[in-house]
Design a protein around this motif. Structure first.
Motif, PDB file in Angstrom:
ATOM      1  N   ALA A  28      -1.431  -1.898  -9.076  1.00 17.44           N
ATOM      2  CA  ALA A  28      -1.216  -1.970  -7.628  1.00 17.44           C
ATOM      3  C   ALA A  28      -0.113  -1.003  -7.208  1.00 17.44           C
ATOM      4  O   ALA A  28      -0.260  -0.273  -6.217  1.00 17.44           O
ATOM      5  N   GLU A  29       0.959  -0.976  -7.963  1.00 19.77           N
ATOM      6  CA  GLU A  29       2.064  -0.060  -7.650  1.00 19.77           C
ATOM      7  C   GLU A  29       1.602   1.391  -7.716  1.00 19.77           C
ATOM      8  O   GLU A  29       1.955   2.201  -6.856  1.00 19.77           O
ATOM      9  N   GLU A  30       0.824   1.727  -8.722  1.00 17.50           N
ATOM     10  CA  GLU A  30       0.319   3.103  -8.859  1.00 17.50           C
ATOM     11  C   GLU A  30      -0.621   3.462  -7.711  1.00 17.50           C
ATOM     12  O   GLU A  30      -0.552   4.559  -7.172  1.00 17.50           O
ATOM     13  N   SER A  31      -1.504   2.538  -7.344  1.00 20.28           N
ATOM     14  CA  SER A  31      -2.416   2.792  -6.218  1.00 20.28           C
ATOM     15  C   SER A  31      -1.630   3.037  -4.941  1.00 20.28           C
ATOM     16  O   SER A  31      -1.951   3.924  -4.154  1.00 20.28           O
ATOM     17  N   ALA A  40      -4.249  -1.176  -3.564  1.00 24.05           N
ATOM     18  CA  ALA A  40      -3.034  -1.850  -4.012  1.00 24.05           C
ATOM     19  C   ALA A  40      -3.086  -3.337  -3.642  1.00 24.05           C
ATOM     20  O   ALA A  40      -2.709  -4.187  -4.452  1.00 24.05           O
ATOM     21  N   VAL A  41      -3.559  -3.640  -2.442  1.00 24.04           N
ATOM     22  CA  VAL A  41      -3.686  -5.042  -2.011  1.00 24.04           C
ATOM     23  C   VAL A  41      -4.637  -5.791  -2.940  1.00 24.04           C
ATOM     24  O   VAL A  41      -4.336  -6.891  -3.407  1.00 24.04           O
ATOM     25  N   GLU A  42      -5.789  -5.205  -3.217  1.00 27.84           N
ATOM     26  CA  GLU A  42      -6.779  -5.854  -4.088  1.00 27.84           C
ATOM     27  C   GLU A  42      -6.203  -6.127  -5.475  1.00 27.84           C
ATOM     28  O   GLU A  42      -6.360  -7.225  -6.027  1.00 27.84           O
ATOM     29  N   GLN A  43      -5.545  -5.149  -6.040  1.00 29.45           N
ATOM     30  CA  GLN A  43      -4.987  -5.311  -7.388  1.00 29.45           C
ATOM     31  C   GLN A  43      -3.831  -6.301  -7.403  1.00 29.45           C
ATOM     32  O   GLN A  43      -3.686  -7.083  -8.339  1.00 29.45           O
ATOM     33  N   ALA A  44      -3.031  -6.300  -6.353  1.00 28.38           N
ATOM     34  CA  ALA A  44      -1.915  -7.244  -6.283  1.00 28.38           C
ATOM     35  C   ALA A  44      -2.421  -8.681  -6.151  1.00 28.38           C
ATOM     36  O   ALA A  44      -1.877  -9.593  -6.774  1.00 28.38           O
ATOM     37  N   THR A  62       2.902  -8.067   0.797  1.00 30.16           N
ATOM     38  CA  THR A  62       3.258  -7.910   2.208  1.00 30.16           C
ATOM     39  C   THR A  62       3.444  -6.436   2.559  1.00 30.16           C
ATOM     40  O   THR A  62       2.930  -5.953   3.572  1.00 30.16           O
ATOM     41  N   THR A  63       4.140  -5.718   1.707  1.00 31.41           N
ATOM     42  CA  THR A  63       4.354  -4.285   1.931  1.00 31.41           C
ATOM     43  C   THR A  63       3.034  -3.535   1.972  1.00 31.41           C
ATOM     44  O   THR A  63       2.804  -2.710   2.861  1.00 31.41           O
ATOM     45  N   TYR A  64       2.154  -3.817   1.018  1.00 32.41           N
ATOM     46  CA  TYR A  64       0.862  -3.131   0.965  1.00 32.41           C
ATOM     47  C   TYR A  64       0.025  -3.448   2.205  1.00 32.41           C
ATOM     48  O   TYR A  64      -0.628  -2.557   2.766  1.00 32.41           O
ATOM     49  N   LEU A  65       0.063  -4.699   2.654  1.00 35.62           N
ATOM     50  CA  LEU A  65      -0.697  -5.081   3.852  1.00 35.62           C
ATOM     51  C   LEU A  65      -0.162  -4.372   5.088  1.00 35.62           C
ATOM     52  O   LEU A  65      -0.943  -3.886   5.912  1.00 35.62           O
TER      53      LEU A  65
END
Length: 110
Positions: A28-31, A40-44, A62-65
């Protein structure tokens, strides 16, 4: 009831889930770093399903969203579309067509 340490396959399954959750969090961080907040949201969320106690994961989600919604807002502005629905979605305000008072918006913002 006493707590007994997990043995055998139960302990192994927890270890595997923890490792898989950590890998999903890293993915998620890499995405996110690559500019793909949706992935990133999906992986998190996959990491959260595997290990809900993973530190800081909910903050990352929350950050990714927020970044996902920001790209949607940018798209709305380019297309000259009303972005009110997107903004209310960010704040999890369900009834977007009702008259919403300032107190409700502040409550959801916090």
């Amino acid at each position: 009831m006493a707590d007994y340490p997990l043995r055998g396959s139960s302990q192994s399954k927890l270890t595997q889930n923890a490792a898989a959750a950590e890998k999903a969090k890293q993915a998620a961080e890499e995405s996110f770093k690559l500019g793909n907040p949706t992935m990133a949201v999906e992986q998190a969320f996959a990491a959260l399903d595997l290990n809900p106690k993973l530190p800081m994961l909910q903050n990352y989600i929350t950050t990714y969203l927020v970044h996902s919604f920001a790209s949607i807002l940018t798209f709305c502005k380019k297309k000259k579309k009303d972005d009110t629905l997107v903004l209310y979605s960010i704040l999890f305000i369900e009834d977007c067509y009702a008259d919403i008072d300032e107190a409700t918006i502040r409550k959801h913002y916090k």
